[in-house]
Design a protein around this motif. Sequence first.
Motif, short mmCIF file in Angstrom:
data_model
loop_
_atom_site.label_atom_id
_atom_site.label_comp_id
_atom_site.label_asym_id
_atom_site.label_seq_id
_atom_site.Cartn_x
_atom_site.Cartn_y
_atom_site.Cartn_z
N MET A 1 -11.34 -15.15 -12.16
CA MET A 1 -11.78 -14.05 -11.33
C MET A 1 -10.92 -12.82 -11.61
O MET A 1 -9.70 -12.92 -11.71
CB MET A 1 -11.69 -14.43 -9.86
N ILE A 2 -11.55 -11.70 -11.75
CA ILE A 2 -10.85 -10.45 -12.03
C ILE A 2 -10.27 -9.89 -10.74
O ILE A 2 -10.95 -9.81 -9.73
CB ILE A 2 -11.82 -9.43 -12.66
N LYS A 3 -9.01 -9.50 -10.81
CA LYS A 3 -8.36 -8.92 -9.64
C LYS A 3 -8.72 -7.45 -9.54
O LYS A 3 -8.55 -6.69 -10.50
CB LYS A 3 -6.85 -9.10 -9.76
N ILE A 4 -9.22 -7.03 -8.38
CA ILE A 4 -9.63 -5.64 -8.16
C ILE A 4 -8.71 -4.93 -7.17
O ILE A 4 -8.46 -3.74 -7.30
CB ILE A 4 -11.10 -5.59 -7.66
N PHE A 5 -8.21 -5.65 -6.18
CA PHE A 5 -7.44 -5.05 -5.09
C PHE A 5 -6.01 -5.59 -5.05
O PHE A 5 -5.75 -6.72 -5.44
CB PHE A 5 -8.10 -5.36 -3.74
N LEU A 6 -5.10 -4.77 -4.54
CA LEU A 6 -3.74 -5.23 -4.27
C LEU A 6 -3.79 -6.17 -3.08
O LEU A 6 -4.57 -5.94 -2.14
CB LEU A 6 -2.82 -4.06 -3.94
N ASP A 7 -2.95 -7.19 -3.07
CA ASP A 7 -2.89 -8.06 -1.90
C ASP A 7 -1.90 -7.47 -0.89
O ASP A 7 -1.24 -6.46 -1.16
CB ASP A 7 -2.55 -9.51 -2.27
N SER A 8 -1.82 -8.08 0.28
CA SER A 8 -1.00 -7.51 1.37
C SER A 8 0.48 -7.40 0.99
O SER A 8 1.14 -6.44 1.37
CB SER A 8 -1.18 -8.31 2.65
N SER A 9 0.99 -8.37 0.23
CA SER A 9 2.40 -8.30 -0.16
C SER A 9 2.64 -7.16 -1.16
O SER A 9 3.70 -6.53 -1.14
CB SER A 9 2.88 -9.63 -0.75
N GLU A 10 1.66 -6.87 -2.00
CA GLU A 10 1.79 -5.77 -2.94
C GLU A 10 1.70 -4.42 -2.23
O GLU A 10 2.42 -3.48 -2.59
CB GLU A 10 0.72 -5.87 -4.03
N ILE A 11 0.86 -4.33 -1.21
CA ILE A 11 0.79 -3.09 -0.43
C ILE A 11 2.09 -2.88 0.33
O ILE A 11 2.60 -1.77 0.41
CB ILE A 11 -0.43 -3.10 0.51
N PHE A 12 2.68 -3.96 0.85
CA PHE A 12 3.98 -3.87 1.51
C PHE A 12 5.05 -3.41 0.51
O PHE A 12 5.85 -2.51 0.82
CB PHE A 12 4.38 -5.22 2.12
N ALA A 13 5.06 -3.98 -0.69
CA ALA A 13 6.04 -3.59 -1.70
C ALA A 13 5.86 -2.12 -2.10
O ALA A 13 6.84 -1.40 -2.32
CB ALA A 13 5.93 -4.49 -2.92
N LEU A 14 4.64 -1.68 -2.19
CA LEU A 14 4.33 -0.31 -2.58
C LEU A 14 4.75 0.69 -1.51
O LEU A 14 5.35 1.72 -1.80
CB LEU A 14 2.84 -0.18 -2.87
N THR A 15 4.45 0.38 -0.25
CA THR A 15 4.70 1.33 0.85
C THR A 15 6.03 1.12 1.55
O THR A 15 6.56 2.04 2.17
CB THR A 15 3.60 1.21 1.91
N GLY A 16 6.55 -0.11 1.50
CA GLY A 16 7.77 -0.42 2.25
C GLY A 16 7.51 -0.57 3.74
O GLY A 16 8.43 -0.57 4.55
N ARG A 17 6.26 -0.70 4.10
CA ARG A 17 5.86 -0.79 5.51
C ARG A 17 5.05 -2.06 5.75
O ARG A 17 4.26 -2.47 4.92
CB ARG A 17 4.99 0.41 5.91
N LYS A 18 5.23 -2.66 6.94
CA LYS A 18 4.48 -3.87 7.31
C LYS A 18 3.27 -3.57 8.18
O LYS A 18 2.24 -4.21 8.06
CB LYS A 18 5.38 -4.86 8.05
N MET A 19 3.39 -2.58 9.04
CA MET A 19 2.29 -2.25 9.96
C MET A 19 1.22 -1.45 9.24
O MET A 19 1.52 -0.52 8.48
CB MET A 19 2.83 -1.46 11.15
N LYS A 20 -0.04 -1.81 9.49
CA LYS A 20 -1.15 -1.18 8.77
C LYS A 20 -1.21 0.33 8.96
O LYS A 20 -1.49 1.06 8.02
CB LYS A 20 -2.48 -1.84 9.13
N GLY A 21 -0.92 0.82 10.14
CA GLY A 21 -0.93 2.26 10.37
C GLY A 21 0.13 2.97 9.56
O GLY A 21 -0.10 4.06 9.02
N ARG A 22 1.29 2.37 9.47
CA ARG A 22 2.39 2.95 8.67
C ARG A 22 2.08 2.87 7.18
O ARG A 22 2.44 3.77 6.41
CB ARG A 22 3.70 2.22 8.96
N GLN A 23 1.41 1.79 6.76
CA GLN A 23 1.00 1.67 5.36
C GLN A 23 0.03 2.79 5.01
O GLN A 23 0.14 3.42 3.95
CB GLN A 23 0.35 0.31 5.10
N ILE A 24 -0.92 3.04 5.90
CA ILE A 24 -1.90 4.12 5.68
C ILE A 24 -1.20 5.46 5.58
O ILE A 24 -1.49 6.26 4.68
CB ILE A 24 -2.97 4.10 6.80
N ASP A 25 -0.25 5.72 6.48
CA ASP A 25 0.51 6.98 6.43
C ASP A 25 1.25 7.12 5.10
O ASP A 25 1.23 8.19 4.49
CB ASP A 25 1.52 7.05 7.58
N ALA A 26 1.89 6.04 4.67
CA ALA A 26 2.66 6.07 3.42
C ALA A 26 1.74 6.30 2.22
O ALA A 26 2.07 7.09 1.32
CB ALA A 26 3.44 4.77 3.25
#
Length: 65
Positions: free
Chosen positions: A1-26
Amino acid sequence: MIKIFLDSSEIFALTGRKMKGRQIDALRKMGIPFYVNATGHPVVTLTAVEGRKEEPTHATWEMPE
């Protein structure tokens, strides 16, 4: 299967934030394109962080049957 999206741990690594609202802001501050899914979590395509210009079309979001 081809990967299209970052997973939650990759979004956390990218933004440095755990909360979804803070991730969106970042992500907004970084200028990284993303979508917000039905649960309010940011969804980032792999192409958005790899620097490719093409984004998946709506048809790519659908799961194969």
